[in-house]
Design a protein around this motif. Structure first.
Motif, short mmCIF file in Angstrom:
data_model
loop_
_atom_site.label_atom_id
_atom_site.label_comp_id
_atom_site.label_asym_id
_atom_site.label_seq_id
_atom_site.Cartn_x
_atom_site.Cartn_y
_atom_site.Cartn_z
N ALA A 1 0.84 -1.20 0.00
CA ALA A 1 0.00 0.00 0.00
C ALA A 1 0.87 1.25 0.00
CB ALA A 1 -0.92 0.00 1.22
N GLY A 2 0.31 2.34 -0.47
CA GLY A 2 1.04 3.60 -0.50
C GLY A 2 0.31 4.61 -1.35
N HIS A 3 0.81 5.83 -1.34
CA HIS A 3 0.20 6.88 -2.15
C HIS A 3 0.57 6.67 -3.62
CE1 HIS A 3 -1.19 8.99 1.35
NE2 HIS A 3 0.02 9.02 1.87
N PRO A 4 -0.17 7.30 -4.54
CA PRO A 4 0.14 7.14 -5.97
C PRO A 4 1.58 7.53 -6.29
CG PRO A 4 -2.01 8.19 -5.70
CD PRO A 4 -1.39 8.12 -4.33
N GLY A 5 2.25 6.65 -7.03
CA GLY A 5 3.56 6.97 -7.55
C GLY A 5 4.74 6.69 -6.65
N VAL A 6 4.51 6.09 -5.46
CA VAL A 6 5.63 5.92 -4.53
C VAL A 6 6.42 4.64 -4.77
CG1 VAL A 6 4.53 7.29 -2.73
CG2 VAL A 6 4.15 4.83 -2.79
N GLY A 7 5.97 3.79 -5.68
CA GLY A 7 6.75 2.60 -5.99
C GLY A 7 6.10 1.29 -5.63
N LYS A 8 4.77 1.26 -5.46
CA LYS A 8 4.08 0.02 -5.09
C LYS A 8 4.24 -1.03 -6.19
CE LYS A 8 0.10 2.02 -4.81
NZ LYS A 8 0.50 3.40 -5.16
N THR A 9 3.90 -0.64 -7.41
CA THR A 9 3.95 -1.60 -8.51
C THR A 9 5.39 -1.99 -8.82
OG1 THR A 9 1.90 -0.71 -9.43
CG2 THR A 9 3.28 -2.00 -10.91
N LEU B 1 -7.44 1.58 0.44
CA LEU B 1 -7.41 0.51 1.43
C LEU B 1 -8.14 0.94 2.70
CD1 LEU B 1 -6.41 -2.27 2.35
CD2 LEU B 1 -4.26 -1.20 3.01
N SER B 2 -7.93 2.18 3.10
CA SER B 2 -8.64 2.69 4.28
C SER B 2 -10.15 2.72 4.05
CB SER B 2 -8.14 4.11 4.62
OG SER B 2 -6.77 4.09 4.94
N GLN B 3 -10.57 3.13 2.85
CA GLN B 3 -11.99 3.11 2.52
C GLN B 3 -12.55 1.69 2.61
OE1 GLN B 3 -12.62 4.81 -1.35
NE2 GLN B 3 -11.66 6.76 -0.81
N ALA B 4 -11.79 0.73 2.08
CA ALA B 4 -12.25 -0.66 2.08
C ALA B 4 -12.47 -1.15 3.50
CB ALA B 4 -11.23 -1.54 1.36
N GLU B 5 -11.56 -0.82 4.40
CA GLU B 5 -11.68 -1.28 5.78
C GLU B 5 -12.88 -0.63 6.49
OE1 GLU B 5 -7.70 -0.20 6.87
OE2 GLU B 5 -7.04 -2.29 6.88
N LEU B 6 -13.20 0.61 6.09
CA LEU B 6 -14.36 1.28 6.67
C LEU B 6 -15.67 0.72 6.13
CD1 LEU B 6 -13.19 5.01 6.65
CD2 LEU B 6 -13.50 3.55 8.65
N LEU B 7 -15.69 0.39 4.83
CA LEU B 7 -16.92 -0.03 4.19
C LEU B 7 -17.23 -1.51 4.38
CD1 LEU B 7 -16.63 1.92 0.81
CD2 LEU B 7 -18.18 2.40 2.70
N SER B 8 -16.20 -2.31 4.63
CA SER B 8 -16.41 -3.74 4.71
C SER B 8 -15.87 -4.30 6.01
CB SER B 8 -15.73 -4.46 3.53
OG SER B 8 -15.78 -5.85 3.71
N LYS B 9 -16.78 -4.74 6.88
CA LYS B 9 -16.36 -5.36 8.13
C LYS B 9 -15.60 -6.65 7.87
CE LYS B 9 -20.16 -3.47 10.89
NZ LYS B 9 -21.35 -3.76 11.72
N ARG B 10 -15.99 -7.34 6.78
CA ARG B 10 -15.31 -8.60 6.46
C ARG B 10 -13.84 -8.36 6.15
NH1 ARG B 10 -20.57 -9.98 4.24
NH2 ARG B 10 -20.15 -8.61 2.48
N LEU B 11 -13.56 -7.31 5.36
CA LEU B 11 -12.17 -7.02 5.03
C LEU B 11 -11.40 -6.57 6.26
CD1 LEU B 11 -12.42 -5.13 1.61
CD2 LEU B 11 -11.69 -7.47 2.01
N ALA B 12 -12.01 -5.72 7.05
CA ALA B 12 -11.30 -5.18 8.22
C ALA B 12 -11.00 -6.25 9.25
CB ALA B 12 -12.13 -4.06 8.84
#
Length: 745
Positions: free
Chosen positions: A193-201, A286-297
């Motif tokens: 995870a990381g902000h756009p362009g920081v080298g994730k891919t 990723l933060s949005q996903a954890e807020l929206l989905s209890k299963r993911l979190a």
């Protein structure tokens, strides 16, 4: 045999140092390239000094090396070492070594202390631990490349490997590799995870390449379903899922597709040592996903045990990132000179907006050609305001057809066919007020494609995507700020185009309250798309209800009702599981009128139960669990829900062997058994028993574990010494001092 062509002078010096330390069993001080008075490494003991000089002249050749060494002789004479060792990437014969000795009469240089390409390869053979430590060396070798390309790859994985091969020379090893491998070793899964362009891919791709070099088969996927399909036991497989939560926002499609199937897949990976799974995502999504989905979190990402946040680089790593990109770039000497004058590169390295993706793009010759003004001015402008990265090229230097093509690609999925893009190109041109005569569409499309290929977009096997994810972010802003969205909506004909327009509409900033006067445009677009798209009825249904939720216009209900009537008439199959679940949750949780809620709640409960009743013998257990949970938590008819799960178990249990066929461990079997028995008890099921099948599978797994021999698994890359975290300007200046010359070596 290595020719060292993928190494920068900095990389080459480090490998020479480590080889000689291993061979001579001494410690060598490093001084870095640049104005070093003829010293790259030094060893002093009892008043005697050994000096090592590394000359990476692979591309320049012997004659240029010889000329440089003649100049070095005077420097060495002043230092008066007792021993001098020369290492070079040039192939050397005995005659060439003799010429080198003759060119340095004041230097204590023996033939045995001259290490050319062959001699360095001999040392690598004697000190394999050094070769493993410098993985850039062997990742770029021909033998590794051939092994990887013959390893058996699926779909676009070949594209991934080609991209990785090109990026190996520019890669700078840092602590993230070691941290990533520790998470993979512990869990089998890594979420970068990381902000756009920081080298994730970039990090993900380097890990892919390291695994491929150790005979792991590589698979790039676009969905968890794909990952399940290829997660077969008995073969080492690494699966890459880039931007698994989407590039711009967490969409409904991703939520329903991920939160049900990701947790059980992670359990499968953890239980199977032959599987590795790497995912990347933007940190805020990723933060949005954890807020929206209890299963993911709670299940998938609890305690962040899979997550590695990247993007923090020490000053020396930043310096090496810029150095390597400049060294291997196609920039001219004049352009390189712009960046070296007055130590301008220091301001790049220390800038608060330093970002590997920005560096990659700003040091490319394609972007330099687009930028219009001088490279130095462009870099200053973009670093001070990264939002301007594409602003000036888009406004001033890309043709009208090129801009239309960029917008057309924005309206397509992340990767789209040339044929689909051509159709969207004609539509966008019309929407922005520059219609193209039918007879000119092909030629102007081809010309625009040629203009943008390599800089804005990339093409592989007739499929097109943005070369840089940041372009998509930029264009989303352009569409909103330039008020292009209304016209685009009025002309779209494809569902993918309409979905993207809707995404931009609900994400727009600022967000005024939707007006009823805006609704007719979207109703007409929805009707137009409904005529041309007969195979995506559930997506159309959800889109219609989503638009009704925002506008409150009854015409959207009409479209949704037409889709619902089709569901009832034709029934739904296993491919509609996540769509049905999401829609049932949506109608239960969102605020609609009581009439709309009652009508669609009943219909969706009915069709969701129908999937469970009729397709259970074809569904994975995760889908049966998800359907059961949705019907009991969000459905309108508990009796129908209970009947549906009983019928599903009647169909599923006799075919339970199919579900367990790919289980590779007792842990995976026990997890499945616990869930299945829990469902049987919870729903009061009294039908066929799974006991004998479970017992048989358990015995087979025990036998397999007894027969299985030791497994070498994946060997983590050896890691180079830690770079200093805080270095002086002088240290960095020494790195860049000879860049203009050495970039050709």
């Amino acid at each position: 045999m290595h020719d060292f062509h993928d190494l920068s002078p900095l990389d080459f010096e480090e490998i020479v140092r480590d080889l000689l330390q291993a061979q001579l069993k001494i410690h060598l001080e490093s001084f870095g390239p640049g104005p070093d008075q003829g010293i790259d490494c030094r060893h002093s003991r009892n008043g005697k000094t050994l000096i090592v000089q590394a000359k990476h002249y692979y591309r320049s050749g012997f004659n240029k090396l010889l000329a440089q060494l003649k100049e070095e002789d005077a420097k060495v004479k002043k230092l008066a070492p007792q021993r001098y060792i020369l290492a070079t990437s040039v192939l050397l014969s005995p005659a060439k070594k003799a010429k080198i000795i003759a060119a340095m009469p004041s230097t204590p240089l023996a033939e045995g202390d001259i290490f050319g390409q062959s001699e360095l390869n001999n040392l690598l053979g004697r000190h394999s631990e050094v070769e493993k430590k410098h993985f850039k060396l062997w990742l770029g070798s021909t033998a590794i490349l051939e092994r990887i390309l013959q390893s058996g790859i699926y779909n676009r994985t070949e594209t991934e490997l080609a991209i990785i091969q090109a990026m190996v020379p520019r890669f700078v090893q840092n602590d993230s590799i070691e941290a990533a491998e520790k998470i993979l070793e512990a869990n089998g899964t890594l979420i970068i995870a990381g902000h756009p362009g920081v080298g994730k891919t970039t990090l993900a791709r380097m890990l892919v390449w390291l695994h491929a070099a150790q005979d792991w088969k590589i698979f790039a996927v676009d969905s968890i379903e794909e990952a399940f399909e290829i997660s077969n036991p008995g073969e080492k497989r690494l699966i890459l899922f880039d931007d698994f939560l989407g590039q711009v926002r967490l969409s409904a499609d991703h939520v329903r597709g991920i939160d049900q199937r990701l947790p059980p897949f992670l359990e499968r990976v953890k239980a199977n040592k032959d599987l590795r799974f790497i995912l990347t995502t933007r940190e805020y999504i990723l933060s949005q996903a954890e807020l929206l989905s209890k299963r993911l979190a709670s299940r998938a990402m609890s305690a962040n045990r899979y997550v590695l946040n990247v993007g923090i680089y020490t000053r020396v790593v930043r310096a090496r990132i810029l150095y390597n990109h400049l060294h291997f770039s196609g920039l001219s000497e004049a352009q390189i000179g712009e960046l070296l004058t007055d130590n301008f590169y220091l301001s790049i390295i220390d800038h608060k907006n330093f970002n590997p993706r920005l560096i990659e793009l700003l040091t490319s010759e394609e972007y330099a050609a687009f930028s219009g003004d001088g490279l130095r001015s462009a870099i200053e402008r973009v670093l001070n305001n990264p939002d301007e990265l594409w602003e000036q090229p888009y406004r001033d230097h890309i043709s009208a057809d090129g801009r239309a093509l960029m917008l057309a690609l924005l309206l397509r999925p992340l990767s789209t066919s040339l044929e689909q893009l051509r159709a969207s190109f004609a539509m966008v041109s019309l929407a922005v007020g520059e219609p193209i005569p039918r007879a000119q569409r092909q030629s102007r499309f081809a010309k625009a494609l040629k203009e943008l290929e390599g800089s804005v977009l990339q093409i592989f096997n007739q499929w097109v995507s943005f070369a840089n994810p940041g372009v998509r972010d930029f264009l989303q802003v352009i569409v909103v700020n330039d008020d292009l969205l209304p016209s685009l909506v009025e002309h779209v004909t494809e569902l993918a185009e309409l979905q993207q327009c809707w995404t931009m509409f609900i994400d727009r900033q600022p967000k005024p309250t939707p007006l009823q006067s805006d609704a007719p445009r979207w109703i007409e677009a929805l009707d137009r798309v409904t005529v041309t798209n007969t195979s995506d009825e559930f997506i159309l249904f959800e889109l219609a209800l989503d638009m009704h939720h925002h506008f409150g216009h009854d015409e959207f209900v009409r479209v949704a009702r037409e889709m619902g009537d089709n569901f009832r008439e034709t029934g739904l199959g296993g491919s509609n599981v996540r769509a049905a679940i999401y829609s049932l949750e949506m109608i239960s949780l969102r605020t609609f009128s009581s009439e709309v809620t009652a009508e669609f709640h009943s219909m969706l409960t009915e069709v969701t139960a129908g999937i469970l009743q009729n397709a259970a013998d074809e569904l994975p257990f995760e889908d049966i669990e998800a359907l059961d949970e949705a019907l009991f938590n969000f459905g309108s008819d508990p009796l129908l829900a209970r009947s549906a799960i009983h019928q599903a178990l009647d169909r599923f249990i006799p075919e339970i062997d199919n579900e367990m066929a790919d289980f590779a461990s007792l842990d995976e079997l026990e997890t499945f058994e616990t869930k299945l028995r829990g469902m049987i008890t919870r729903r009061g099921y009294a039908g066929a028993s799974p006991d004998s099948d479970l017992r048989y599978k358990r015995n087979r797994l025990i036998e397999d574990e007894d027969e299985r021999g030791p497994d070498e698994g994946y060997q983590p890359a050896k890691h180079t010494r830690r770079e200093p975290t805080d270095v002086s300007d002088g240290y960095i200046e020494s790195m860049f001092a000879e860049l203009s010359e050495t970039r050709h070596d």
